[in-house]
Scaffold this active site. Structure first.
Site, mmCIF file in Angstrom:
data_model
loop_
_atom_site.group_PDB
_atom_site.id
_atom_site.type_symbol
_atom_site.label_atom_id
_atom_site.label_comp_id
_atom_site.label_asym_id
_atom_site.label_seq_id
_atom_site.Cartn_x
_atom_site.Cartn_y
_atom_site.Cartn_z
ATOM 1 N N GLU A 284 1.927 -8.961 -14.383
ATOM 2 C CA GLU A 284 1.916 -7.741 -15.182
ATOM 3 C C GLU A 284 3.207 -7.583 -15.972
ATOM 4 O O GLU A 284 4.293 -7.540 -15.394
ATOM 5 C CB GLU A 284 1.752 -6.538 -14.224
ATOM 6 C CG GLU A 284 1.821 -5.209 -14.922
ATOM 7 C CD GLU A 284 1.612 -4.040 -13.966
ATOM 8 O OE1 GLU A 284 1.863 -4.203 -12.751
ATOM 9 O OE2 GLU A 284 1.206 -2.972 -14.439
ATOM 10 N N GLU B 127 -3.797 3.864 -12.429
ATOM 11 C CA GLU B 127 -2.492 3.792 -11.750
ATOM 12 C C GLU B 127 -1.654 4.959 -12.279
ATOM 13 O O GLU B 127 -0.820 4.799 -13.175
ATOM 14 C CB GLU B 127 -1.806 2.453 -12.029
ATOM 15 C CG GLU B 127 -0.590 2.270 -11.135
ATOM 16 C CD GLU B 127 0.208 1.024 -11.475
ATOM 17 O OE1 GLU B 127 0.626 0.329 -10.542
ATOM 18 O OE2 GLU B 127 0.440 0.780 -12.668
HETATM 19 C C1 LER Z 1 4.903 -0.080 -12.170
HETATM 20 O O1 LER Z 1 5.320 0.617 -13.284
HETATM 21 C C2 LER Z 1 3.605 -0.739 -12.363
HETATM 22 O O2 LER Z 1 2.975 -0.643 -13.387
HETATM 23 C C3 LER Z 1 3.117 -1.522 -11.245
HETATM 24 O O3 LER Z 1 1.796 -1.899 -11.456
HETATM 25 C C4 LER Z 1 4.034 -2.725 -11.060
HETATM 26 O O4 LER Z 1 4.094 -3.188 -9.780
HETATM 27 MN MN MN Z 2 0.840 -1.154 -13.569
#
Ligand code: LER
Ligand code: MN
Length: 278
Positions: A152, A246
């Protein structure tokens, strides 16, 4: 309709953008109630849950666990691939996530664990190479367990060498692991990408997972990000992976999830109408 997931963690955490904290069974129940098809579980270490319990929750609610988040190993314990002092511990910590993932059929995310190389130009090149070696080692271990690693890109305030989708595509080209896929997070993209739809289009061939969050890290619809072109692009491309919320539980987990789901539903039906030219 895209498969949607919420983010959850079994521990009480205050700062992470995770929707449900401290109640894994409640997270599965809420996900099922709101029409989600998965729960993305974030774990500081794999021993926080056991595979039979997670499998039972998956089967009771008919839900998948698309990926295991690992960011808390970095944010709470300081374990990153970029830091030579703890690099070995970071790889070993994530091997635990990989073993659990192989038992529940999920992927493993590498996000915050990538870490920071630091400002010193003399050591950055060497540290980047060592960090990528650690990532490649984790990919090989995951491959032997039949697990996908999702890399990511993060915004510049959280990472200093993997910020854009182009950065991650370059790494994928360098290490050429067959089980390495890209995770695109709209919150980070909003900070780093000059043209979000164009960046997402470039990611499509290797896209394995998407984190949905608005400009303020809250549920889609609570900030000023324009999700329509992104969802339209994903729909037209035939993307089959998960979109996972998220986000911070603001104003509360249920309201945030309902708003996120509604935003995606409303915009996706619009995208389908466009696609059919109605
Ligand atoms: C943190 O900002 C994020 O996006 C997570 O998915 C990274 O571990
Ligand atoms: Mn993330």
């Amino acid at each position: 309709m895209f498969p949607l997931a919420l983010t959850a963690t079994p521990a009480e955490v205050r700062c992470a953008p995770i929707l449900v904290r401290g109640d894994l069974a409640g997270a599965f129940r809420l996900a099922a109630e709101c029409g989600c098809r998965g729960v993305e579980i974030h774990l500081r270490e794999a021993s926080q849950v056991d595979a039979p319990t997670v499998r039972r929750l998956m089967s009771d609610y008919g839900l998948a666990v698309p990926t295991l988040g690992t960011g808390m190993a970095a944010t709470l314990d300081g374990l990153t691939f970029a830091d030579p002092v703890v690099r070995r511990l970071a790889v070993d910590r994530l091997r635990g996530h990989v073993r659990l993932a192989s038992e529940i059929g999920s992927a493993v995310t590498v996000g915050s664990v990538s870490g920071r190389l630091g400002p010193d130009a003399a050591t950055r090149r060497e540290r980047r190479a060592a960090a990528l070696d650690a990532l490649a080692e984790l990919c090989r271990y995951a491959e032997s367990h039949g697990v996908t690693i999702l890399l990511e890109p993060l915004n510049r305030y959280e990472c200093d060498y993997l910020n854009t989708i182009a950065d991650v595509l370059a790494v994928a080209e360098e290490i050429r692991a067959p089980n390495l896929r890209l995770l695109a997070d709209t919150f980070h993209m909003n900070i780093e990408e000059a043209d979000m739809p164009a960046a997402l289009a470039a990611a499509l061939p290797q896209l394995g997972h998407v984190h949905l969050a608005d400009s303020n890290r809250q549920a889609p619809g609570r900030g000023h990000l324009d999700f329509a072109p992104l969802l339209d692009l994903l729909a037209r491309s035939g993307y089959q992976g998960f979109l996972s919320f998220e986000v911070f539980p603001i104003p509360d987990p249920v309201a945030a999830l309902r708003q996120g789901v509604k935003t995606v539903h409303d915009l996706s039906s619009g995208a389908r109408v466009d696609k059919e030219g109605v």
